[in-house]
Design a protein around this motif. Structure first.
Motif, mmCIF file in Angstrom:
data_model
loop_
_atom_site.group_PDB
_atom_site.id
_atom_site.type_symbol
_atom_site.label_atom_id
_atom_site.label_comp_id
_atom_site.label_asym_id
_atom_site.label_seq_id
_atom_site.Cartn_x
_atom_site.Cartn_y
_atom_site.Cartn_z
ATOM 1 N N THR A 26 -10.602 -8.394 -4.224
ATOM 2 C CA THR A 26 -9.700 -7.822 -5.239
ATOM 3 C C THR A 26 -8.784 -8.842 -5.890
ATOM 4 O O THR A 26 -8.156 -8.531 -6.907
ATOM 5 N N GLY A 27 -8.650 -10.005 -5.299
ATOM 6 C CA GLY A 27 -7.684 -10.982 -5.780
ATOM 7 C C GLY A 27 -6.259 -10.634 -5.372
ATOM 8 O O GLY A 27 -5.326 -11.335 -5.739
ATOM 9 N N GLY A 28 -6.094 -9.542 -4.641
ATOM 10 C CA GLY A 28 -4.767 -9.146 -4.193
ATOM 11 C C GLY A 28 -3.840 -8.727 -5.323
ATOM 12 O O GLY A 28 -2.624 -8.774 -5.184
ATOM 13 N N LEU A 29 -4.420 -8.321 -6.438
ATOM 14 C CA LEU A 29 -3.616 -7.968 -7.598
ATOM 15 C C LEU A 29 -2.967 -6.601 -7.429
ATOM 16 O O LEU A 29 -3.569 -5.689 -6.863
ATOM 17 N N PRO A 30 -1.753 -6.455 -7.932
ATOM 18 C CA PRO A 30 -1.065 -5.164 -7.835
ATOM 19 C C PRO A 30 -1.621 -4.174 -8.851
ATOM 20 O O PRO A 30 -2.330 -4.559 -9.788
ATOM 21 N N PRO A 31 -1.262 -2.898 -8.702
ATOM 22 C CA PRO A 31 -1.710 -1.890 -9.668
ATOM 23 C C PRO A 31 -0.980 -2.019 -10.996
ATOM 24 O O PRO A 31 0.023 -2.748 -11.108
ATOM 25 N N LYS A 32 -1.456 -1.285 -11.985
ATOM 26 C CA LYS A 32 -0.801 -1.236 -13.287
ATOM 27 C C LYS A 32 0.646 -0.809 -13.084
ATOM 28 O O LYS A 32 0.942 0.080 -12.282
ATOM 29 N N GLY A 33 1.537 -1.477 -13.798
ATOM 30 C CA GLY A 33 2.960 -1.171 -13.678
ATOM 31 C C GLY A 33 3.718 -2.151 -12.803
ATOM 32 O O GLY A 33 4.936 -2.126 -12.755
ATOM 33 N N VAL A 34 2.991 -3.011 -12.096
ATOM 34 C CA VAL A 34 3.611 -4.051 -11.264
ATOM 35 C C VAL A 34 3.051 -5.394 -11.717
ATOM 36 O O VAL A 34 1.833 -5.571 -11.798
ATOM 37 N N THR A 35 3.936 -6.331 -12.022
ATOM 38 C CA THR A 35 3.525 -7.669 -12.432
ATOM 39 C C THR A 35 3.737 -8.636 -11.278
ATOM 40 O O THR A 35 4.849 -8.738 -10.750
ATOM 41 N N LEU A 36 2.687 -9.311 -10.881
ATOM 42 C CA LEU A 36 2.775 -10.332 -9.837
ATOM 43 C C LEU A 36 3.280 -11.617 -10.478
ATOM 44 O O LEU A 36 2.630 -12.182 -11.357
ATOM 45 N N LEU A 37 4.457 -12.075 -10.059
ATOM 46 C CA LEU A 37 5.049 -13.299 -10.606
ATOM 47 C C LEU A 37 4.716 -14.521 -9.770
ATOM 48 O O LEU A 37 4.749 -15.644 -10.262
#
Length: 93
Positions: A26-37
């Motif tokens: 998954t790349g560890g990406l968050p769901p829509k609405g959360v931005t990984l900085l």
């Protein structure tokens, strides 16, 4: 608002390996609405830190639930120094 989430793998090699496989898929990406900085993993590979930004507490909860079966998570709201300086300025008066 910005949040730091600390994570640590549960003390089980099979669970850790499942977490690694999920991250690779998954790349560890968050769901829509959360931005990984940013994300940092400890050099000893026992855990790490995510810096995220969101105004949606439900999306933040969703991100936690995506990983809470495999990791211990703690999430903290944080302020950058400039925002904290404004608070301190108001308090000094």
């Amino acid at each position: 608002m910005k949040f730091i989430t600390t994570f640590s793998w549960k003390a089980d090699a099979q669970i850790r390996n499942e977490a690694i496989a999920r991250f690779q898929k998954t790349g560890g990406l968050p769901p829509k609405g959360v931005t990984l900085l940013g994300r940092w993993t400890r050099a000893d590979f026992n855990g790490g830190f995510d810096l995220v930004e969101t105004d949606d507490p439900q999306a933040l909860a969703e991100f936690a639930l995506m990983w809470s079966d495999l990791m211990e998570l703690n999430t903290y709201p944080v302020l950058e120094d400039q925002a904290l300086a404004a608070v301190l300025q108001r308090m000094v008066k």
